[in-house]
Design an enzyme around this catalytic site. Structure first.
Site, PDB file in Angstrom:
ATOM      1  CG  ASN A  25      -3.937 -23.819 -11.370  1.00  0.00           C
ATOM      2  OD1 ASN A  25      -4.952 -23.967 -10.732  1.00  0.00           O
ATOM      3  ND2 ASN A  25      -3.155 -22.742 -11.246  1.00  0.00           N
ATOM      4  CD  GLU A  41       1.661 -25.051  -4.828  1.00  0.00           C
ATOM      5  OE1 GLU A  41       0.715 -25.745  -5.239  1.00  0.00           O
ATOM      6  OE2 GLU A  41       1.681 -24.516  -3.696  1.00  0.00           O
ATOM      7  CG  HIS A  86      -0.309 -30.197  -4.805  1.00  0.00           C
ATOM      8  ND1 HIS A  86      -0.960 -31.044  -3.938  1.00  0.00           N
ATOM      9  CD2 HIS A  86      -0.262 -28.989  -4.183  1.00  0.00           C
ATOM     10  CE1 HIS A  86      -1.293 -30.368  -2.836  1.00  0.00           C
ATOM     11  NE2 HIS A  86      -0.873 -29.118  -2.948  1.00  0.00           N
ATOM     12  CD  GLU A 134      -3.095 -28.723  -0.231  1.00  0.00           C
ATOM     13  OE1 GLU A 134      -1.854 -28.706  -0.076  1.00  0.00           O
ATOM     14  OE2 GLU A 134      -3.649 -28.304  -1.274  1.00  0.00           O
TER      15      GLU A 134
HETATM   16  N1  PHE Z   1      -3.777 -25.807  -3.122  1.00  0.00           N
HETATM   17  C1  PHE Z   1      -2.851 -24.744  -2.857  1.00  0.00           C
HETATM   18  C2  PHE Z   1      -1.616 -25.376  -2.253  1.00  0.00           C
HETATM   19  O1  PHE Z   1      -1.641 -25.926  -1.204  1.00  0.00           O
HETATM   20  C3  PHE Z   1      -3.334 -23.712  -1.912  1.00  0.00           C
HETATM   21  C4  PHE Z   1      -4.473 -22.869  -2.398  1.00  0.00           C
HETATM   22  C5  PHE Z   1      -5.747 -23.092  -1.927  1.00  0.00           C
HETATM   23  C6  PHE Z   1      -4.246 -21.853  -3.285  1.00  0.00           C
HETATM   24  C7  PHE Z   1      -6.796 -22.317  -2.350  1.00  0.00           C
HETATM   25  C8  PHE Z   1      -5.272 -21.066  -3.688  1.00  0.00           C
HETATM   26  C9  PHE Z   1      -6.570 -21.284  -3.215  1.00  0.00           C
HETATM   27  O2  PHE Z   1      -0.604 -25.418  -2.818  1.00  0.00           O
HETATM   28 ZN    ZN Z   2      -0.881 -27.748  -1.401  1.00  0.00          ZN
END
Ligand code: PHE
Ligand code: ZN
Length: 854
Positions: free
Chosen positions: A261, A294, A297, A316
């Site tokens: 987030n 994270e 991201h 991802e």
């Molecule tokens: N997007 C997160 C990650 O790869 C994984 C995730 C997906 C977490 C769905 C919670 C729900 O870091």
């Molecule tokens: Zn991820």
């Protein structure tokens, strides 16, 4: 009730009817009745024609009011949406305000707004925001969010920068437009471990890791990892952080590892909290990798997001690739690569060879949560690694700079991603794109020939059928190769052979003698290399290869050949193999971490996969017996040298989680495991008593459990750690994974009856039920008790937490590879799950896909 099996298709993509220019959210937090007011400024999307109704996603919401430009409207509402007909909307821009009520304390699915031990927390990826308020919950709708939180709890957090704090309320403003899946809110009685980071352009960023009171002293490693990630991201990718604060929150109840987030990462507490006493070296490595993941991201996922969920690998695969690069830079790159490939084979090759196989970019899904898979993540990362190998380091850098430049602020696609590489390097990537659309692991056969001073390598690729994809075209496969001469010197250093056809030969001239080939160095492509029956060549490479990955790989292939023979024919462990292992293990010139990896035998599931790929039916009991016999033979062959090795590694330096120390501890614990087979547990019991780290404590305990000792130590461990859920998860898992196969289900059941078995907590559920699935011979025991026990618990968890139930159900994905009696037992359990009343769409999709295999 929505049709649970309605598939969404990539081919049906259409831009959303409206643009959301801004979002104002107000939360009045109450456990059983939280009120969410959402004010959206909307206008028709110029990319769509005509006057369109406004359809917002929403699930489980109680609508209290709905106005358009301040006037009440009566929308149509069903179980998954709210619709305002076009005729009730102004022609141009307008403001929609909804007020809904939700009950976070009743949310056991841990998606949307939920509670974990008195704290409020959200999880919105992929489609959780629709459980918070009515909204176009899709990643291509990006908007500016402003959030007001009303609550008496001391810490109130959301995305972006803090813009106001008063008694019982806080306001946050996120200047960066984002999709709803990146929204987050946290409220609770939390304490911060804080630091600061000054970005390359001199901006000061406040860093906080928020935890429950008492855990503040276990955040130092995560904080250190974060700061190193921020620095690395600037140095290697030229990407700076873009807000005044970066917050991380640790929660105990979380379905996944962590979530990126914007400005407010939420972590499963097991990937944040660490001290030498509570975390193993593997835990430290994983924390470092996930913190980095994270954080990375922020650019690959947040600043550039995905147009739709079919493009999930865009963020991802790339982010996993980047966190692998980071870990390789922080630690030993060779050791990291080996560990990543071990994990890839264990999870992704397994998936790709079974009924759940799907492309890196799937073309349809029922429940998107079921596509956060090893294929999307790990194979997605391998595909990027291949791209980098094909275009070279400089080409990759140019392409990435162009990607950030061209797509910052976009919701992008795989087509956009590949276009950037084509534009930056001038390459045609149309054939390469097959890696995104075709499932299955290519099988690569190698033959060689030496004639008239010319050495020829001939490769043949086969792309096996997978569900829905019977026939495939040849892929582009970058094959890194080096050649050694018979005395072990490298005569041709690593070069990349680019295979594009089904069968292709490469010639090498000017060699004085027939070379020994070292093929697929660094595991340059995610394929199964088929080079059979060359035990001498493997032993030679294990002793001499200059590529550390392939040196390990030679030993690995040897071990698999030998163990498969033992399991299939009851053959004894061959002395040549034991000698080869001894020479690596006692070679002081090699990195201890590398030696520990060589000593680690292939896992039982991995062996079953290998035997299945040979066209034979794996027998879990025989595989288990073969592996144990091999460990026993190694313990004897390595002899007293093991004792010396153990002593030499037993240093008294103060603990550090460094890769260097971790490598020494790993080798030491492997030595302890083997020594325990000889002394029945004397040394391990004393090692347990004087352990100075969790790595040693767990290492000694599993050595004891492996020889059916350690009951007193288990009790001591529980007494010491009973208040620490993350540590107790290890206690649960260890007993089940080390249980005798015939007893594994019973041990599991006994542990589910302990008062601390909080099955609604995903970590605890996985460390017990997931551990049974990980005990290969126990789960696949001929009695069927393993299958039955796991199925019982999936049926029990599913109504409360479908997402975790569906993930754990992949325990069954290998069922088609076993004998008829086991298949019948497994199939009966899958049918039983399917018949469970109120089965979730998540679990139904998984089980139906697994059943479709036969
Ligand atoms: N997007 C997160 C990650 O790869 C994984 C995730 C997906 C977490 C769905 C919670 C729900 O870091
Ligand atoms: Zn991820």
């Amino acid at each position: 009730m929505p049709d649970p099996q309605k598939a969404v298709r990539l081919a049906d993509y259409q831009p959303y009817t409206h643009c959301v220019d801004s979002v104002d959210l107000t939360f009045r937090l109450v456990p059983e009745a939280t009120r969410v007011t959402a004010r959206l400024t909307l206008r028709p999307n110029p990319e769509r024609t005509g006057r369109n109704a406004l359809r917002l996603d929403g699930e489980g919401l109680k609508l209290l009011s709905c106005t358009v430009d301040g006037k009440p409207v009566k929308p149509e509402i069903d179980a998954e949406s709210l619709t305002i007909p076009a005729k009730s909307l102004p022609a141009g821009a307008f403001t929609l305000e909804t007020v809904v009520e939700i009950a976070p304390d009743a949310n056991t699915a841990l998606e949307g707004l939920y509670m974990s031990k008195g704290m409020y927390c959200t999880q919105c990826e992929a489609e959780g925001f629709r459980k918070i308020t009515y909204y176009p919950d899709r990643p291509d709708v990006m908007s500016r969010f402003r959030v007001r939180i009303e609550s008496d709890l001391p810490v109130l957090l959301s995305n972006g920068n803090p813009v106001g704090r008063g008694k019982g309320q806080a306001e946050w403003d996120d200047p960066w437009p984002k999709p709803a899946y990146l929204f987050a809110l946290v409220a609770g009685d939390l304490k911060a471990h804080s630091s600061t980071f000054v970005t390359v352009s001199g901006r000061k960023v406040d860093l906080n890791i928020w935890v429950r009171p008492g855990d503040e002293d276990r955040c130092a490693y995560a904080m250190d990892s974060l700061i190193r990630s921020m620095k690395w991201e600037e140095e290697v990718y030229g990407r700076e952080y873009d807000l005044d604060v970066f917050n991380i929150v640790a929660v105990d109840d979380f379905n996944m590892g962590a979530m990126e987030n914007k400005g407010l990462n939420v972590f499963n507490s097991r990937y944040v909290l660490a001290s030498p006493e509570t975390a193993t070296d593997d835990d430290f490595a994983r924390i470092e990798a996930i913190i980095a993941h994270e954080y990375f991201h922020n650019w690959t996922g947040n600043r550039i997001t995905c147009r739709d969920w079919f493009q999930l690998c865009l963020k991802e695969g790339l982010t996993v690739f980047r966190d692998h690069q980071f870990s390789g830079d922080m630690r030993s790159a060779a050791v990291r690569r080996i560990e990543d490939v071990v994990a890839l084979r264990a999870r992704q090759f397994r998936e790709d060879a079974g009924p759940l196989a799907h492309p890196v970019r799937p073309e349809s899904f029922v429940e998107i949560n079921n596509f956060y898979t090893a294929t999307v993540y790990e194979k997605g990362a391998e595909v990027i690694g291949m791209l980098k190998t094909l275009v070279g380091d400089a080409g990759y850098k140019r392409a990435l700079d162009l990607y950030f430049d061209r797509h910052d602020g976009d919701a992008a696609t795989i087509e956009d991603w590949l276009q950037v590489f084509e534009d930056a390097t001038g390459r045609d990537l149309s054939q390469f794109k097959l890696w995104y659309s075709q499932a299955g692991t290519p099988q690569l056969k190698v033959a060689d020939d030496w004639k008239d001073g010319v050495y020829t390598l001939t490769f043949t690729q086969a792309n096996p059928p997978t569900p829905g994809q019977p026939k495939k075209d040849p892929k582009v496969i970058p094959i890194n190769v080096g050649l050694l001469n018979p005395n072990g010197d490298e005569v041709v250093p690593t070069i990349m052979l680019e295979m594009t056809r089904a069968k292709q030969s490469f010639r090498f001239e000017g060699l004085a003698a027939r070379p020994i080939p070292s093929i697929l160095r660094g595991f340059s492509a995610p394929v199964v290399l088929d080079r059979k029956g060359l035990a001498e060549e493997r032993a030679f490479l294990l002793a001499h290869d200059t590529d550390p990955f392939n040196r390990w790989e030679a030993g690995r292939a040897l071990a698999k050949d030998v163990l498969a023979e033992m399991a299939l024919k009851g053959a004894p462990p061959p002395p040549a193999f034991l000698d080869a292992m001894a020479s690596v293990v006692f070679d002081e010139s090699l990195d201890p971490a590398f030696r520990a990896l060589c000593l680690r035998l292939p896992g039982e599931d991995d062996l079953a996969q290998t035997i299945h790929a040979m066209g034979r039916i794996p027998d879990p009991a025989k595989i288990h017996a073969a592996r144990r016999e091999m460990a026993g033979a190694l313990a004897i062959r390595l002899g007293d040298g093991l004792q010396r090795l153990y002593k030499d590694l037993d240093d008294s330096a103060p603990f550090s989680p460094s890769a260097e120390q971790a490598g020494r501890r790993a080798l030491k614990m492997s030595a302890l495991g083997l020594l325990t087979r000889r002394d029945g547990g004397k040394l391990a019991a004393s090692a347990f008593a004087r352990a100075r780290s969790m790595t040693e404590e767990i290492g000694a305990l599993s050595a004891l459990l492996d020889v059916r000792e350690g009951q007193a130590e288990l009790a001591a461990f529980a007494a010491r750690w009973r208040r620490d859920a993350n540590v107790m998860d290890k206690w649960y898992g260890l007993q089940i994974m080390n249980a005798e196969p015939s007893e594994a289900a019973a041990v599991t059941t006994r542990l589910t009856e302990t008062p601390a078995f909080d099955w609604k907590n995903p970590n605890r559920f996985r460390s017990v039920i997931g551990a049974l699935a990980a005990n290969h011979a126990g789960f696949h025991h001929q009695s069927g008790a393993g299958y039955r026990t796991v199925a019982d618990w999936l049926i029990k968890l599913d109504p409360l937490n479908p997402q975790t139930a569906a993930r754990v159900s992949t325990a069954f994905e290998t069922w088609p590879r076993y004998d008829a009696a086991r298949r019948k037992l497994a199939r009966a359990e899958l049918d039983r799950i399917l018949a469970a009343p109120g089965l979730s769409g998540d679990l139904r999709e998984m089980v139906e896909r697994m059943i479709a295999a036969r």
